[in-house]
Design a protein around this motif. Sequence first.
Motif, PDB file in Angstrom:
ATOM      1  N   ARG A   1       0.801  -1.232   0.000  1.00 31.14           N
ATOM      2  CA  ARG A   1       0.000   0.000   0.000  1.00 31.14           C
ATOM      3  C   ARG A   1       0.831   1.280   0.000  1.00 31.14           C
ATOM      4  O   ARG A   1       0.497   2.270   0.649  1.00 31.14           O
ATOM      5  CB  ARG A   1      -0.991   0.008   1.155  1.00 31.14           C
ATOM      6  CG  ARG A   1      -1.955  -1.157   1.128  1.00 31.14           C
ATOM      7  CD  ARG A   1      -3.017  -1.008   2.196  1.00 31.14           C
ATOM      8  NE  ARG A   1      -3.769  -2.217   2.387  1.00 31.14           N
ATOM      9  CZ  ARG A   1      -4.813  -2.578   1.644  1.00 31.14           C
ATOM     10  NH1 ARG A   1      -5.200  -1.836   0.652  1.00 31.14           N
ATOM     11  NH2 ARG A   1      -5.462  -3.696   1.907  1.00 31.14           N
TER      12      ARG A   1
ATOM     13  N   GLN B   1       2.087   4.738  -1.363  1.00 33.52           N
ATOM     14  CA  GLN B   1       1.296   5.794  -1.977  1.00 33.52           C
ATOM     15  C   GLN B   1       2.116   6.530  -3.023  1.00 33.52           C
ATOM     16  O   GLN B   1       3.332   6.626  -2.922  1.00 33.52           O
ATOM     17  CB  GLN B   1       0.810   6.767  -0.890  1.00 33.52           C
ATOM     18  CG  GLN B   1      -0.046   6.082   0.142  1.00 33.52           C
ATOM     19  CD  GLN B   1      -0.188   6.890   1.416  1.00 33.52           C
ATOM     20  OE1 GLN B   1       0.448   7.923   1.583  1.00 33.52           O
ATOM     21  NE2 GLN B   1      -1.013   6.410   2.318  1.00 33.52           N
ATOM     22  N   ASP B   2       1.417   7.047  -4.017  1.00 35.98           N
ATOM     23  CA  ASP B   2       2.008   7.883  -5.060  1.00 35.98           C
ATOM     24  C   ASP B   2       3.265   7.259  -5.667  1.00 35.98           C
ATOM     25  O   ASP B   2       4.348   7.833  -5.634  1.00 35.98           O
ATOM     26  CB  ASP B   2       2.293   9.272  -4.492  1.00 35.98           C
ATOM     27  CG  ASP B   2       2.495  10.308  -5.587  1.00 35.98           C
ATOM     28  OD1 ASP B   2       2.125  10.032  -6.746  1.00 35.98           O
ATOM     29  OD2 ASP B   2       3.034  11.384  -5.286  1.00 35.98           O
TER      30      ASP B   2
END
Length: 117
Positions: free
Chosen positions: A18, A20-21
Amino acid sequence: MDSKELVTVAAKACDEKRAQDIVVLDMADVSLVADYFLICEGSNERQVQAIAREVKDQAEESGIEVKRMEGFDKARWILVDLNGVVCHIFHKDERQYYNLERLWGDASTVSVEGIQR
């Protein structure tokens, strides 16, 4: 395994934890250091370490030697050197400060199928 396949393995490993970005930069025409930079972030130190560990584990399962991993203990910016691919795994607070995407602004962004951005 070529660098394009390796960066895909690394990006999917980040996505599984998970991150991010997730951004992949094609560094071939910009730098001699690596073919690709993978840049992503985690929301806390434990997540940043989990992402780095997953990248390392997935690379090793694919038969790729991890040349070096730096910054793991502090988990503010972990660098995982996979030879042609360098993964920069940031704590969300540090990523904005260093802004590698702007620093390497001449590099084009590469999309990786199957990952969430």
